[in-house]
Design an enzyme around this catalytic site. Structure first.
Site, short mmCIF file in Angstrom:
data_model
loop_
_atom_site.label_atom_id
_atom_site.label_comp_id
_atom_site.label_asym_id
_atom_site.label_seq_id
_atom_site.Cartn_x
_atom_site.Cartn_y
_atom_site.Cartn_z
N ASN A 165 0.87 -1.18 0.00
CA ASN A 165 0.00 0.00 0.00
C ASN A 165 0.91 1.23 0.00
O ASN A 165 1.56 1.52 1.00
CB ASN A 165 -0.89 -0.01 1.25
N PRO A 166 0.95 1.96 -1.10
CA PRO A 166 1.88 3.11 -1.15
C PRO A 166 1.39 4.30 -0.32
O PRO A 166 2.12 5.25 -0.13
CB PRO A 166 1.92 3.47 -2.65
N ALA A 200 -8.14 1.34 -2.79
CA ALA A 200 -8.52 0.57 -1.60
C ALA A 200 -9.24 -0.71 -2.05
O ALA A 200 -10.01 -0.69 -3.02
CB ALA A 200 -9.43 1.41 -0.72
N GLY A 222 2.13 -2.40 4.80
CA GLY A 222 1.17 -1.36 5.16
C GLY A 222 0.80 -1.51 6.62
O GLY A 222 1.52 -2.14 7.39
N ASP A 224 -2.63 -1.87 9.67
CA ASP A 224 -3.68 -2.83 10.03
C ASP A 224 -4.77 -2.88 8.96
O ASP A 224 -5.37 -3.94 8.73
CB ASP A 224 -4.30 -2.45 11.38
N GLU A 534 -11.34 -0.13 10.61
CA GLU A 534 -12.29 0.12 9.53
C GLU A 534 -13.66 0.35 10.16
O GLU A 534 -14.01 -0.30 11.14
CB GLU A 534 -12.39 -1.09 8.59
N1 LIG Z 1 -3.60 2.26 -3.43
C1 LIG Z 1 -4.42 2.61 -2.48
N2 LIG Z 1 -5.08 3.79 -2.51
C2 LIG Z 1 -5.89 4.16 -1.51
N3 LIG Z 1 -6.15 3.41 -0.41
C3 LIG Z 1 -5.53 2.23 -0.34
C4 LIG Z 1 -4.65 1.75 -1.35
N4 LIG Z 1 -4.17 0.54 -0.99
C5 LIG Z 1 -4.75 0.25 0.20
N5 LIG Z 1 -5.56 1.24 0.60
C6 LIG Z 1 -6.36 1.36 1.85
O1 LIG Z 1 -5.68 2.22 2.75
C7 LIG Z 1 -6.19 2.00 4.05
C8 LIG Z 1 -5.15 2.28 5.10
O2 LIG Z 1 -4.02 1.57 4.88
P1 LIG Z 1 -3.01 1.03 5.97
O3 LIG Z 1 -3.67 0.18 6.93
O4 LIG Z 1 -1.89 0.45 5.19
O5 LIG Z 1 -2.45 2.35 6.70
P2 LIG Z 1 -2.93 3.14 7.99
O6 LIG Z 1 -4.40 3.23 8.05
O7 LIG Z 1 -2.16 4.41 7.97
O8 LIG Z 1 -2.38 2.27 9.19
P3 LIG Z 1 -3.14 1.49 10.40
O9 LIG Z 1 -4.19 0.67 9.76
O10 LIG Z 1 -2.04 0.67 11.02
O11 LIG Z 1 -3.69 2.51 11.33
C9 LIG Z 1 -6.63 0.56 4.07
O12 LIG Z 1 -7.96 0.53 4.47
C10 LIG Z 1 -6.50 0.09 2.63
O13 LIG Z 1 -7.67 -0.59 2.21
C1 LIG Z 2 -3.61 10.72 27.74
C2 LIG Z 2 -2.96 9.48 27.25
C3 LIG Z 2 -3.94 8.51 26.75
C4 LIG Z 2 -3.26 7.43 25.98
C5 LIG Z 2 -4.24 6.40 25.59
C6 LIG Z 2 -3.60 5.42 24.69
C7 LIG Z 2 -4.49 4.27 24.40
C8 LIG Z 2 -4.03 3.66 23.14
C9 LIG Z 2 -4.66 2.33 22.90
C10 LIG Z 2 -4.38 1.91 21.51
C11 LIG Z 2 -5.10 0.67 21.20
C12 LIG Z 2 -5.00 0.36 19.75
C13 LIG Z 2 -5.84 -0.79 19.42
C14 LIG Z 2 -5.70 -1.10 17.98
C15 LIG Z 2 -6.54 -0.72 17.08
C16 LIG Z 2 -6.34 -0.99 15.65
O1 LIG Z 2 -7.11 -2.08 15.27
C17 LIG Z 2 -6.79 0.22 14.82
C18 LIG Z 2 -6.33 0.02 13.39
O2 LIG Z 2 -4.98 0.25 13.25
N1 LIG Z 2 -6.24 1.45 15.32
C19 LIG Z 2 -6.99 2.38 15.87
O3 LIG Z 2 -8.19 2.28 15.93
C20 LIG Z 2 -6.29 3.60 16.41
C21 LIG Z 2 -6.63 3.83 17.86
C22 LIG Z 2 -5.91 5.03 18.39
C23 LIG Z 2 -6.35 5.41 19.75
C24 LIG Z 2 -5.75 6.69 20.23
#
Ligand SMILES: Nc1ncnc2c1ncn2[C@@H]1O[C@H](COP(=O)(O)OP(=O)(O)OP(=O)(O)O)[C@@H](O)[C@H]1O
Ligand SMILES: CCCCCCCCCCCCC/C=C/[C@@H](O)[C@H](CO)NC(=O)CCCCC
Ligand SMILES: [Ca+2]
Length: 572
Positions: A165-166, A200, A222, A224, A534
């Site tokens: 995923n760029p 996406a 990429g 999650d 998501e």
């Molecule tokens: N080429 C693309 N253009 C736009 N969106 C894309 C593309 N490839 C993948 N995606 C979507 O981008 C979204 C986010 O991607 P990704 O999970 O890699 O990064 P993030 O959201 O920054 O990280 P995290 O999920 O760890 O918080 C995903 O839902 C994926 O479906």
């Molecule tokens: C004042 C200090 C308070 C600090 C609190 C910190 C608590 C952090 C807990 C983080 C838990 C992450 C759980 C994972 C969720 C992932 O499936 C999801 C997709 O990447 N990320 C978020 O929803 C992103 C969730 C981001 C939450 C901030």
């Protein structure tokens, strides 16, 4: 008398040269170990002219071949064969070659071994060492022996399908893959087909079309969200191929045997962090190369008899749903969007009313507050999955999973957050995660209910996610280890629950204002579900855990010592 045992594999032991120093190098196939140690330089030896001692080395080398077992009391290095990344003819740079004054030889007989070196906090690095042999015969003997023993590592992938995923995280996915991962894969002789996604769900849809059989694994570069795409593509494909109806919440899903690797390049990288211990691309690449295998629970999420999504990390309503909702509007901020949105959500301090029903995971050995952390080859996961399999066999209910109906617990109330996590959800923001003692493959999820509380109390609860203190030790927090749960928002209960327009239900309820309690903070009737980052539009859902449905190129947390990883912060 003939023995029934196969002959012991022969130990190869030679004196080779390493960095102009004589070394005793031993390959012990019986114990699957490669070891070396420097031999003490002899007094008066001219260390600047290693060529001179070659003849002596040659004699000693010949004498030692196949003769002894490695015993290195001190100072040596021992590498398990399982942690050797690659072995190949050394690429000698010209400067070194000239300085060795070996120009008279037509070709240097040297080979390089790349292996895993463990650094702090679960970080792995690829280290390399080059051994020089005194003659061609010895050189080929070593190369052959090392190649033969690596061939026996049959669980290692040879062919991988890679999706990049760029646009994930800081938009560095392509760069990370090209600079840190591709060179390692190529050194390890792994063939790859690489697809840089263009939109996406490109990866998810592509997995329905490609011939997955020809790959030993699928890798996503990429975060999650990208992992979730690959997860949906693979699970969906397997169910389709085996004629399982995923819309049936009680369907016995078919397991995916093709492993998934995650090269972290996202914003949270929770799945990677919680299964490897760090979000570091090189470490992940090395776990893939070594062919690690970590089974993982997957939760299916349904609304009535419609499949919505799969989740492996967080299925969260209330706080984490709202964080996601606001963060989606600020994607341009990159990973910082979660901090901004987290702060905003904290200030708005909404609670949501509804009812949660669940069935406890009675067979599991652990409990959410027992502080028994899931580690590599976790005993609890192995025992739980064994028990669950036996239970399912005795139920003998064909392709339908049947739960007993008698052990449901229902909790009604106003909640700041309802979180179901089937793994710890450890990530850089919270190194021990939302439920530190949750298990990767025990077939259960931890259901955390945070009831309505003051802003200060909620802050105290949140801050404990960043320290070693127990985030469940509050009167307004409950946690249960469950096999499934259902949630019905209060407003939904009042609606016509037989409505067939499923997609409109969540949206219809969301903007309404709670008239019951204008001053209590419940100014939004419904939140949304955050399913592994998501959004899910439906608010009334049911979730079920599928024990070890998928496998990752990971091994869980080695030597989990939380104290080392988390800086204890002030007690609040
Ligand atoms: N080429 C693309 N253009 C736009 N969106 C894309 C593309 N490839 C993948 N995606 C979507 O981008 C979204 C986010 O991607 P990704 O999970 O890699 O990064 P993030 O959201 O920054 O990280 P995290 O999920 O760890 O918080 C995903 O839902 C994926 O479906
Ligand atoms: C004042 C200090 C308070 C600090 C609190 C910190 C608590 C952090 C807990 C983080 C838990 C992450 C759980 C994972 C969720 C992932 O499936 C999801 C997709 O990447 N990320 C978020 O929803 C992103 C969730 C981001 C939450 C901030
Ligand atoms: Ca679990």
């Amino acid at each position: 008398m003939e023995s029934d045992h196969p002959p012991l594999p022969t130990v190869l032991c030679s004196v080779l040269s390493m960095k102009r120093q004589s070394c005793e190098v031993t390959l012990d196939p019986g114990r699957s170990l490669l070891s070396w140690r420097e031999l003490r330089p002899r007094r008066g030896r001219d260390r600047s002219r290693p060529g001179i001692c070659l003849t002596r080395m040659l004699h000693r080398a010949r004498g030692l071949v196949n003769s002894c077992t490695p015993q290195f009391p001190s100072g040596g290095v021992t590498v398990p064969v399982a942690e050797i990344v690659s072995v190949g003819e050394a690429e000698i740079d010209e400067k070194y070659y000239n300085s060795m004054k070996w120009q008279h030889m037509c070709k240097p007989h040297a080979f390089t071994v790349r292996y895993v070196q463990r650094k702090r906090k679960h970080r792995w690095r690829c280290k390399e060492v080059t051994f020089w042999c005194s003659d061609e015969q010895l050189f080929y003997q070593w190369l052959q022996a090392l190649h033969d023993i690596l061939e026996q590592q049959t669980h290692r992938p040879k062919r991988l399908l890679v999706y990049i995923n760029p646009y994930g995280g800081k938009k560095r996915g392509k760069q990370i893959y090209e600079n840190k991962v591709a060179p390692l894969f190529s050194a390890a002789g792994i063939c790859t087909d690489v697809i840089v996604t263009e939109y996406a769900n490109h990866a998810r849809d592509n997995l329905y079309e490609v011939n997955v059989e020809k790959y030993d694994g699928v890798v996503c570069v990429g975060g999650d969200g990208m992992f979730s795409e690959v997860l949906h593509g693979l699970i969906g494909r397997v169910q389709k191929d085996s004629d399982v109806d995923h819309n049936n919440p009680n369907a016995q899903l078919s397991r995916c045997n093709i492993r998934i690797g995650i090269i972290p390049a996202g914003s949270t990288d929770c799945v990677c962090y919680a299964t490897i211990g760090i979000n570091d691309p090189e470490t992940s690449a090395l776990h893939i190369i070594l062919g690690d295998c970590q089974p993982l629970d997957v939760c299916s999420v349904h609304h009535k008899r419609t499949f919505l999504k799969y989740s492996v990390s967080l299925l969260g309503y209330g706080f984490y749903g709202d964080v996601l909702k606001y963060s989606e509007k600020n994607r341009w901020l990159g990973p910082a969007r979660y901090d901004v949105s987290g702060f905003k959500t904290f200030l708005t301090h909404h609670c949501y009313e509804g009812s949660v029903s669940f069935q406890p995971a009675k067979w599991v050995l652990g409990s959410p507050r027992d502080q028994i952390i899931c580690t590599s080859r976790c005993y609890i996961c192995r025992q739980s999955s064994k028990q669950l399999e036996e239970q399912q066999k005795t139920q003998a209910c064909g392709s339908e999973h049947r739960d007993q109906d008698d052990d449901w617990t229902t909790i009604k109330g106003k909640f700041m957050a309802i979180n179901a996590v089937s793994m710890s959800c450890a990530c850089p923001r919270s190194p021990k995660g939302l439920s530190p003692a949750a298990h990767l493959g025990d077939g259960s999820a931890d259901l955390i209910l945070v009831r309505k509380c003051s802003r200060l109390d909620f802050l105290r609860h949140l801050i404990r996610h960043t320290s070693n203190k127990d985030q469940f030790d509050f009167p307004f927090v409950e946690v249960y280890r469950v096999k499934n749960f259902q949630f019905t928002p209060k407003h939904f209960e009042d609606e016509d629950t037989e409505s067939t327009d499923i997609g409109s239900i969540g949206k219809k309820n969301f903007p309404q204002i709670c008239t019951d309690h204008p001053s209590c903070g419940c100014n939004h009737v419904n939140s949304i579900w955050n399913c592994d980052g998501e959004t899910v539009d439906q608010t009334a859902i049911e979730m079920r855990v599928h024990c070890q449905l998928i496998k990752l190129f990971a091994r869980g947390i080695e030597n989990a010592k939380l104290e080392d990883d988390v800086n204890p912060s002030k007690v609040l």
